[in-house]
Enzyme design. Structure first.
Site, mmCIF file in Angstrom:
data_model
loop_
_atom_site.group_PDB
_atom_site.id
_atom_site.type_symbol
_atom_site.label_atom_id
_atom_site.label_comp_id
_atom_site.label_asym_id
_atom_site.label_seq_id
_atom_site.Cartn_x
_atom_site.Cartn_y
_atom_site.Cartn_z
ATOM 1 N N ARG A 274 0.844 -1.077 -0.112
ATOM 2 C CA ARG A 274 -0.101 -0.325 0.122
ATOM 3 C C ARG A 274 1.223 1.487 0.264
ATOM 4 O O ARG A 274 0.404 2.541 -0.261
ATOM 5 C CB ARG A 274 -0.877 0.107 0.980
ATOM 6 C CG ARG A 274 -1.858 1.134 1.432
ATOM 7 C CD ARG A 274 -2.454 1.168 2.787
ATOM 8 N NE ARG A 274 -1.968 1.729 3.538
ATOM 9 C CZ ARG A 274 -1.848 1.354 4.442
ATOM 10 N NH1 ARG A 274 -1.925 -0.387 4.778
ATOM 11 N NH2 ARG A 274 -0.670 1.224 5.780
ATOM 12 N N TYR B 69 -16.902 17.509 -15.530
ATOM 13 C CA TYR B 69 -16.793 15.676 -15.832
ATOM 14 C C TYR B 69 -18.033 15.931 -14.907
ATOM 15 O O TYR B 69 -18.245 16.025 -13.329
ATOM 16 C CB TYR B 69 -15.734 15.045 -15.722
ATOM 17 C CG TYR B 69 -16.167 13.885 -15.245
ATOM 18 C CD1 TYR B 69 -16.994 13.404 -16.518
ATOM 19 C CD2 TYR B 69 -15.039 13.125 -14.340
ATOM 20 C CE1 TYR B 69 -17.182 11.708 -15.999
ATOM 21 C CE2 TYR B 69 -15.771 11.812 -14.223
ATOM 22 C CZ TYR B 69 -16.491 10.689 -14.712
ATOM 23 O OH TYR B 69 -16.518 10.206 -14.995
ATOM 24 N N ASP C 5 -7.337 18.938 -14.505
ATOM 25 C CA ASP C 5 -7.282 17.131 -15.280
ATOM 26 C C ASP C 5 -6.985 17.596 -16.848
ATOM 27 O O ASP C 5 -8.184 18.279 -17.371
ATOM 28 C CB ASP C 5 -9.016 17.861 -15.635
ATOM 29 C CG ASP C 5 -9.258 15.929 -15.199
ATOM 30 O OD1 ASP C 5 -8.605 15.224 -16.381
ATOM 31 O OD2 ASP C 5 -10.642 15.538 -15.091
ATOM 32 N N LYS D 40 -7.803 6.293 -19.451
ATOM 33 C CA LYS D 40 -8.190 6.449 -20.696
ATOM 34 C C LYS D 40 -7.288 6.828 -21.595
ATOM 35 O O LYS D 40 -6.758 6.117 -21.615
ATOM 36 C CB LYS D 40 -9.633 8.292 -20.727
ATOM 37 C CG LYS D 40 -10.056 8.441 -19.053
ATOM 38 C CD LYS D 40 -11.131 7.455 -19.223
ATOM 39 C CE LYS D 40 -12.653 7.705 -18.805
ATOM 40 N NZ LYS D 40 -12.471 7.051 -17.283
#
Length: 379
Positions: free
Chosen positions: A49, A102, A174, A199
């Site tokens: 982690r 978004y 972004d 993406k």
């Protein structure tokens, strides 16, 4: 090492394995690591982690291609966004977001973090006076998308960075739609870049991921602390898939752009299309800014159709090569109806999108086949 984009994408953080000489970063499928005595970390690793060598390779490569000092890889783009907000903001702080953000980002603010007493205002970021008027002493972040999703608005990163910094705020960009190949927000003054690496960076519709890249090392370290504390990290196999996608980002983006430009030409000439939204068009209101801060204009195209929502839905249903589906940035072309799909969460809000809008993620197939498919669908 050369600082050419493709060279960095293929080599940054990805030296051959010192044990075997493998030229591809291994998938370190381990949760824990043997320590050299109590508190003695071997190579800085103790628990996956906190850090994992496969994820480290991806994070170093992302920082390199964005020109940042620290990269962090997350389980999703929204996990990256939420970690950033919780690291930087506290209750009663304020964030400015785009008025065409978004839908998932809007949902995070309006349905999740507003209950945490984090305030936000949607503002047209192309209107710098409106941005300045919306700022308060509690404004911690100006949150930018450019191009925006799905209306493909373009915002001036350098100008917004100046406004944000004059107010003591951070500028967060972004950069998912543009990708680091087409746009470098940190070089224009941004403090943090956000990606849904699902993406264009991943590029093959086979992995979910997100990233934060910072200009400032201290801010990156603070975000890394919160990433470990909150825990939404990228797993080693997801990191490996994303790293593999990053290697070909440059050549893929050139093809995405080539195909998108041809698609735009078709749509402009079609009698059933009432408006085409694409930053590469000279009459796009953000064209000059896009030309200044982007290498090319991207693979995303939105358009509006005569006949309203029913016609838009029919176009989405009729395509064959353009697959009806959410997401974007993969090698295959996708089509969707934002109002009922990716942006359903903003229905009835100030961010509601037109119901006659269709969004395309133009892939890298043979372009003549894509043009024929769209022509059939439009009728």
């Amino acid at each position: 090492m050369s600082n050419g984009f493709e060279t960095l994408a293929i080599h940054a953080g990805q030296d051959p394995d010192p044990t075997t000489g493998a030229v591809v970063t291994p998938i370190y499928a381990t949760s824990t690591y043997k320590q050299d005595g109590v508190g003695g970390l071997r190579g800085g690793y103790e628990y996956s982690r906190s850090a994992n060598p496969t994820r480290t390779a991806l994070e170093e490569a992302l920082a390199a291609v964005e020109g940042g000092t620290r990269g962090l890889a997350f389980a999703s783009g929204l996990a990256a966004e939420d970690t950033l907000l919780r690291a930087v903001c506290k209750p009663q702080d304020h964030v400015i977001i785009p008025n065409d953000a978004y839908g998932g980002t809007y949902r995070l603010f309006a349905k999740v973090n507003e209950r945490w007493d984090l305030h936000f205002d949607p503002v047209p970021l192309g209107d710098l006076d409106a941005v300045a008027s919306a700022m308060t002493q509690k404004t911690k972040i100006v949150w930018v998308e450019t191009p925006t999703n799905p209306l493909l608005g373009v915002n001036d990163i350098a100008a917004l960075a100046q406004l944000a910094h004059d107010n003591g705020s951070l500028l967060v960009v972004d950069n998912t739609f543009a990708s680091p190949y087409l746009q470098q927000p940190l070089a224009l003054g941004a403090d943090v870049v956000v990606h849904s690496t699902t993406k264009y960076i991943g590029g093959h519709s086979d992995v979910i991921g997100g990233a934060l890249i910072t200009a400032d090392r201290a801010l990156g370290d603070e975000l890394a602390y919160h990433q470990n504390a909150i825990g939404a990290v990228a797993g080693p196999f997801d990191a490996w898939l994303t790293l593999r996608g990053l290697k070909t980002l440059g050549v893929r983006m050139d093809r995405h752009c080539d195909n998108a430009e041809r698609v735009v030409d078709l749509l402009l000439a079609h009698p059933k299309v009432t408006e085409v939204l694409y930053p590469g068009l000279p009459d796009h209101p953000g064209h000059e800014t896009a030309a200044k801060q982007m290498r090319r204009f991207g693979g995303m195209v939105s358009f509006r159709v005569a006949g309203g929502v029913e016609q838009a839905l029919q176009v989405c249903d009729r395509t064959e090569l353009f697959t009806l589906g959410e997401s974007l940035g993969g090698v295959e072309s996708l089509i969707e109806h934002p109002g009922r799909m990716t942006h359903a969460s903003v229905a009835g809000s100030p961010l509601e999108v037109p119901d006659d809008l269709v969004r395309l993620s133009v892939g890298i197939e043979t372009v003549d086949d894509l043009l024929a498919d769209l022509s059939r669908a439009l009728g």
